[in-house]
Design an enzyme around this catalytic site. Structure first.
Site, PDB file in Angstrom:
ATOM      1  CE1 TYR A 194      -3.038  -3.009   0.247  1.00  0.00           C
ATOM      2  CE2 TYR A 194      -3.865  -2.140   2.301  1.00  0.00           C
ATOM      3  CZ  TYR A 194      -3.930  -3.068   1.291  1.00  0.00           C
ATOM      4  OH  TYR A 194      -4.890  -4.054   1.313  1.00  0.00           O
ATOM      5  CE  LYS A 245       2.027 -17.505  -4.363  1.00  0.00           C
ATOM      6  NZ  LYS A 245       1.711 -18.947  -4.267  1.00  0.00           N
TER       7      LYS A 245
END
Length: 348
Positions: free
Chosen positions: A133, A183
Site C-alpha cells: 500500500y 509468497k
C-alpha cells in the site's frame, strides 16, 4: 487524564461510537479512570460539503491526543480511495502506526460458519504503513489502448524488522508461536526479503517457534485449521485480507476490532472496528456495537488500564453468550441500544 479524539465518521459509525462511549463511561466510572473526549465531524459528509475528509491541519490537531477513536469511513458517492486516503491512511502514516493488530476469537454463543471452529483464539499482526500500500507509482497514456498503471511495493529492513519484533514479543505473552505469511515462491524480490528479515529477527527469540506459510496455503488453513494459529504476522496487503477472512471464521466481521499502534507511544494510536460504514443498515438501530466496544477495550489497554479492558471483554463474552443480547447478524434479536444497555449492566 487520557485525551481521546473521537471521529464517528459515516454510516453506522456514529451509532457504534455512541455505544462504545457508554461502555467506556461505565468502566471508567468503576475504575476512576479519567477520559476526555473531543469529537470531530471528519467524514464523507464533510467531503461532500467541503471537498476534504478532514481540514488541512487535521493531523496537527490530532497530534496532541493520547488516542484516536474512529467509527467508520465510507459512503456511496465517495470513492473508497478518496475516503481512505483522505483520512484513515494519512493518520496511520503521520503517526507511525506501523502495527495493525486484529484479535480473532470465537466466543461462546457465536456460531462460526465452520463446524470445526472451536477454541479459536489468535491475533493477526499486520504491517500497516508500507508494503503493497505505497504511494509510489502512477498511470500513463490515459484513455489510449496502451494505457498502463504501475504500483510499487515498498519493503524496508526497518519496517519488516519492527513488525516481526512486535509479533515475536507478542507471542512470548501468548502461546509462543508465530506464523509468517509470505509468497516468496512467486514474488521474486520483496517476499524473499521479508522472509530473510523475519528469520534474522526470529533468531533473537529462540523461545518462540516460527513457521512461514505461503499466503494461498495459509488462507486455506485459516479455514481448515484455525485452532493451530497463535500470532500471524503479515505484510500490509496479506494482513488486510487474512484478518477479514479470520473475522468471518470467527462468526461475524461485526464483532471484529482493530488497533493501529505506534508501540513507542510517541504519537497517538488509533482504534476502530473493521466492519465499515454499512450504509444499508445505518440509522435502523440494528448495528452490532461489539466491534467498536472491543476496539475501545484495546484502547483502554493501550492507555494503561488492562484490568478495565479485561472487564469490558468479559462483559462482551457474557452478552454474546445470550441470544437476547446479540444483534441479528449473530442470530439474536437485540437492537444496538439493547446490547449497549446489557454491556453497561455487566459493568455496573
Amino acid at each position: 487524564m487520557s485525551t481521546i479524539a473521537v471521529i464517528p465518521g459515516d454510516g453506522i459509525g456514529p451509532e457504534v461510537i455512541t455505544s462504545a462511549r457508554a461502555v467506556l463511561d461505565a468502566v471508567a466510572a468503576k475504575h476512576a479512570i479519567d477520559l476526555s473526549y473531543t469529537e470531530f465531524d471528519w467524514s464523507c459528509e464533510r467531503y461532500a460539503k467541503e471537498g476534504t475528509m478532514m481540514p488541512d491541519d487535521g493531523i496537527e490537531t490530532l497530534r496532541g491526543f493520547d488516542a484516536v477513536f474512529l467509527g467508520a469511513v465510507g459512503w456511496p458517492g465517495v470513492p473508497d480511495h478518496v475516503s481512505l486516503w483522505g483520512l484513515l491512511i494519512p493518520i496511520r502514516r503521520a503517526f507511525r502506526q506501523y502495527v495493525n493488530l486484529r484479535p480473532i476469537k470465537v466466543f461462546k454463543g457465536v456460531s462460526s460458519p465452520l463446524r470445526s471452529a472451536t477454541d479459536v483464539d489468535f491475533v493477526v499482526v499486520r504491517e500497516n504503513v508500507e508494503g503493497e500500500y505505497s504511494e509510489i507509482g502512477g498511470r500513463m497514456n490515459r484513455g489510449f489502448p496502451d494505457e498502463m498503471a504501475v504500483q510499487e511495493s515498498i519493503f524496508t529492513r526497518v519496517g519488516v524488522s519492527r513488525i516481526a519484533d512486535y509479533a515475536l514479543e507478542l507471542a512470548r505473552t501468548r502461546r509462543g508461536y508465530v506464523t509468517s505469511a509470505t509468497k516468496s515462491n512467486g514474488i521474486v524480490h520483496t517476499l524473499p526479503f521479508w522472509d530473510e528479515v523475519v528469520a534474522e529477527r526470529a533468531a533473537q527469540f529462540p523461545d518462540v517457534r516460527v513457521d512461514q506459510e505461503h499466503i494461498d496455503a495459509l488462507a486455506a488453513k485459516f479455514v481448515l485449521q484455525p485452532q493451530r494459529f497463535d500470532v500471524v504476522v503479515a505484510s500490509n496487503l496479506f494482513g488486510d485480507i487474512l484478518s477479514d477472512l479470520a473475522a468471518a471464521v470467527a462468526g461475524s466481521i461485526g464483532i471484529a476490532p482493530s488497533a493501529n499502534l505506534d508501540p513507542t507511544k510517541t504519537y497517538p494510536s488509533m482504534f476502530e472496528p473493521v466492519h465499515g460504514s454499512a450504509p444499508d443498515i445505518a440509522g435502523k438501530g440494528v448495528a452490532n456495537p461489539v466491534g467498536a466496544v472491543w476496539s475501545a477495550a484495546m484502547m483502554l489497554k493501550h492507555l494503561g488500564h488492562p484490568q478495565a479492558a479485561a472487564e469490558v471483554v468479559a462483559a462482551m463474552e457474557a452478552t454474546l453468550a445470550q441470544p437476547e443480547t446479540r444483534t441479528a447478524d449473530l442470530g439474536g434479536s437485540a437492537s444496538t441500544t439493547e446490547v449497549t444497555d446489557a454491556l453497561v449492566a455487566q459493568l455496573s
